[in-house]
Design a protein around this motif. Structure first.
Motif, PDB file in Angstrom:
ATOM      1  N   ALA A 204     -42.978  63.456  32.875  1.00 51.57           N
ATOM      2  CA  ALA A 204     -43.229  64.936  33.080  1.00 51.57           C
ATOM      3  C   ALA A 204     -43.161  65.724  32.145  1.00 51.57           C
ATOM      4  CB  ALA A 204     -42.283  65.429  34.133  1.00 51.57           C
ATOM      5  N   ARG A 205     -42.177  65.583  31.211  1.00 53.45           N
ATOM      6  CA  ARG A 205     -41.990  66.539  30.104  1.00 53.45           C
ATOM      7  C   ARG A 205     -43.264  66.309  29.143  1.00 53.45           C
ATOM      8  NH1 ARG A 205     -37.119  64.681  29.028  1.00 53.45           N
ATOM      9  NH2 ARG A 205     -36.047  66.370  29.942  1.00 53.45           N
ATOM     10  N   ALA A 206     -43.636  64.942  29.194  1.00 47.75           N
ATOM     11  CA  ALA A 206     -44.674  64.834  28.215  1.00 47.75           C
ATOM     12  C   ALA A 206     -46.092  65.193  28.659  1.00 47.75           C
ATOM     13  CB  ALA A 206     -44.671  63.175  27.952  1.00 47.75           C
ATOM     14  N   GLY A 207     -46.130  65.473  29.973  1.00 41.86           N
ATOM     15  CA  GLY A 207     -47.621  65.809  30.810  1.00 41.86           C
ATOM     16  C   GLY A 207     -48.397  64.704  31.024  1.00 41.86           C
ATOM     17  N   ASP A 208     -47.617  63.301  31.079  1.00 41.75           N
ATOM     18  CA  ASP A 208     -48.473  62.088  31.343  1.00 41.75           C
ATOM     19  C   ASP A 208     -48.379  61.888  32.896  1.00 41.75           C
ATOM     20  OD1 ASP A 208     -49.034  59.403  31.767  1.00 41.75           O
ATOM     21  OD2 ASP A 208     -48.206  58.790  29.982  1.00 41.75           O
ATOM     22  N   ALA A 209     -49.606  62.424  33.576  1.00 40.60           N
ATOM     23  CA  ALA A 209     -49.596  62.308  34.935  1.00 40.60           C
ATOM     24  C   ALA A 209     -49.829  60.860  35.334  1.00 40.60           C
ATOM     25  CB  ALA A 209     -51.058  63.011  35.527  1.00 40.60           C
ATOM     26  N   VAL A 210     -50.269  59.974  34.918  1.00 38.08           N
ATOM     27  CA  VAL A 210     -50.277  58.449  35.129  1.00 38.08           C
ATOM     28  C   VAL A 210     -49.090  57.963  35.148  1.00 38.08           C
ATOM     29  CG1 VAL A 210     -51.230  56.433  34.632  1.00 38.08           C
ATOM     30  CG2 VAL A 210     -52.809  58.292  34.068  1.00 38.08           C
ATOM     31  N   ALA A 211     -48.027  58.287  34.116  1.00 44.96           N
ATOM     32  CA  ALA A 211     -46.990  57.655  34.154  1.00 44.96           C
ATOM     33  C   ALA A 211     -45.881  58.113  35.081  1.00 44.96           C
ATOM     34  CB  ALA A 211     -46.207  57.846  32.897  1.00 44.96           C
TER      35      ALA A 211
ATOM     36  N   SER B  88     -44.269  72.498  35.135  1.00 42.27           N
ATOM     37  CA  SER B  88     -44.426  74.109  35.177  1.00 42.27           C
ATOM     38  C   SER B  88     -44.270  74.688  34.052  1.00 42.27           C
ATOM     39  CB  SER B  88     -43.661  74.687  36.354  1.00 42.27           C
ATOM     40  OG  SER B  88     -43.999  75.594  36.601  1.00 42.27           O
ATOM     41  N   LEU B  89     -42.958  74.545  33.207  1.00 45.83           N
ATOM     42  CA  LEU B  89     -42.725  75.030  32.126  1.00 45.83           C
ATOM     43  C   LEU B  89     -43.762  74.853  31.010  1.00 45.83           C
ATOM     44  CD1 LEU B  89     -38.916  74.442  31.768  1.00 45.83           C
ATOM     45  CD2 LEU B  89     -39.943  76.693  31.734  1.00 45.83           C
ATOM     46  N   ALA B  90     -44.291  73.540  30.963  1.00 45.65           N
ATOM     47  CA  ALA B  90     -45.258  73.160  29.717  1.00 45.65           C
ATOM     48  C   ALA B  90     -46.579  73.155  30.408  1.00 45.65           C
ATOM     49  CB  ALA B  90     -44.890  71.764  29.532  1.00 45.65           C
ATOM     50  N   ASN B  91     -46.974  73.884  31.717  1.00 48.33           N
ATOM     51  CA  ASN B  91     -48.281  73.935  32.257  1.00 48.33           C
ATOM     52  C   ASN B  91     -48.978  72.674  32.199  1.00 48.33           C
ATOM     53  OD1 ASN B  91     -50.048  75.762  33.434  1.00 48.33           O
ATOM     54  ND2 ASN B  91     -51.352  75.795  31.676  1.00 48.33           N
ATOM     55  N   HIS B  92     -48.304  71.576  32.818  1.00 44.31           N
ATOM     56  CA  HIS B  92     -48.786  70.194  33.052  1.00 44.31           C
ATOM     57  C   HIS B  92     -49.465  70.363  34.362  1.00 44.31           C
ATOM     58  CE1 HIS B  92     -47.607  68.954  29.023  1.00 44.31           C
ATOM     59  NE2 HIS B  92     -46.509  68.828  29.459  1.00 44.31           N
ATOM     60  N   VAL B  93     -50.374  70.913  34.636  1.00 43.99           N
ATOM     61  CA  VAL B  93     -50.998  71.090  36.078  1.00 43.99           C
ATOM     62  C   VAL B  93     -51.368  69.796  36.646  1.00 43.99           C
ATOM     63  CG1 VAL B  93     -53.119  72.106  37.126  1.00 43.99           C
ATOM     64  CG2 VAL B  93     -51.957  73.270  35.198  1.00 43.99           C
ATOM     65  N   GLN B  94     -51.894  68.637  35.952  1.00 42.24           N
ATOM     66  CA  GLN B  94     -51.904  67.277  36.797  1.00 42.24           C
ATOM     67  C   GLN B  94     -50.902  66.761  37.084  1.00 42.24           C
ATOM     68  OE1 GLN B  94     -54.791  66.736  37.915  1.00 42.24           O
ATOM     69  NE2 GLN B  94     -55.884  68.309  36.745  1.00 42.24           N
TER      70      GLN B  94
END
Length: 194
Positions: A12-19, A45-51
């Motif tokens: 989640a922190r890295a923005g990896d939706a697959v993981a 949300s903090l990093a705007n990782h929408v996926q």
């Protein structure tokens, strides 16, 4: 902490939706907390990782879960100004009355920071209390004037807030937004407030 939960936080922190999806399907707790009590959804949300947020919301993540600083995934959309994240989180039913550490709701930091698109969207699609008063005694309108730069973005936010709220609310000392604008030399905003 279980390995699968740690993987979920890291993804989640890295923005990896697959993981993130793999961790959730592998039994990770979508409400697991890191050392600052942040959930995977708050990290996204903090990093705007929408996926990533889409995956977590679909898995039932709590948009209102607050960390040690009283931030939540929903509340930080006002800080980041992310309309895309707002649109992902809104169907999950965030508590629009939930407050951050300053006693503010999401549109207050957005107004301060000049996030015009966010303020426009949250006022248009929610019934957020436009005149909510935080612990400083300020509404979004007061924050836009007091902490803004008086420029075009803050002028537009003032227009939006005036269309939706009460221009006569003063701060805790009885000073109105108009008086603050005049003191700061924000002629355009002062004219809007007259």
């Amino acid at each position: 902490m279980k390995d699968v939960d740690r993987r979920l936080l890291d993804a989640a922190r890295a923005g990896d939706a697959v993981a993130v999806r793999a961790a959730v399907e592998g039994g990770a707790n979508v409400e697991v907390r890191d050392e600052e009590l942040r959930t995977p959804l708050l990290l996204a949300s903090l990093a705007n990782h929408v996926q990533v947020a889409r995956v977590l919301v679909a898995a039932g993540a709590d948009v209102d879960a607050q960390d040690a600083r009283r931030d939540s995934a929903w509340l930080v959309t006002g800080v980041t100004g992310s309309v895309a994240m707002l649109r992902v989180l809104l169907p999950a039913g965030p508590d629009l009355r939930r407050t951050n550490r300053f006693g503010g709701v999401s549109h207050i930091p957005a107004s301060e920071r000049g996030h015009v698109a966010y303020v426009r969207e949250v006022l248009a699609v929610t019934d957020i209390d436009v005149d909510h008063v935080n612990r400083l005694g300020w509404t979004a309108l007061l924050e836009a004037v007091i902490l803004g730069d008086g420029g075009p973005a803050h002028q537009e936010i003032v227009r939006l807030l005036l269309a939706a709220g009460d221009r006569e609310l003063a701060d805790g000392d009885g000073v109105t937004a108009l008086a603050h604008a005049e003191r700061r030399g924000y002629a355009e905003i002062a004219e809007l407030l007259r």
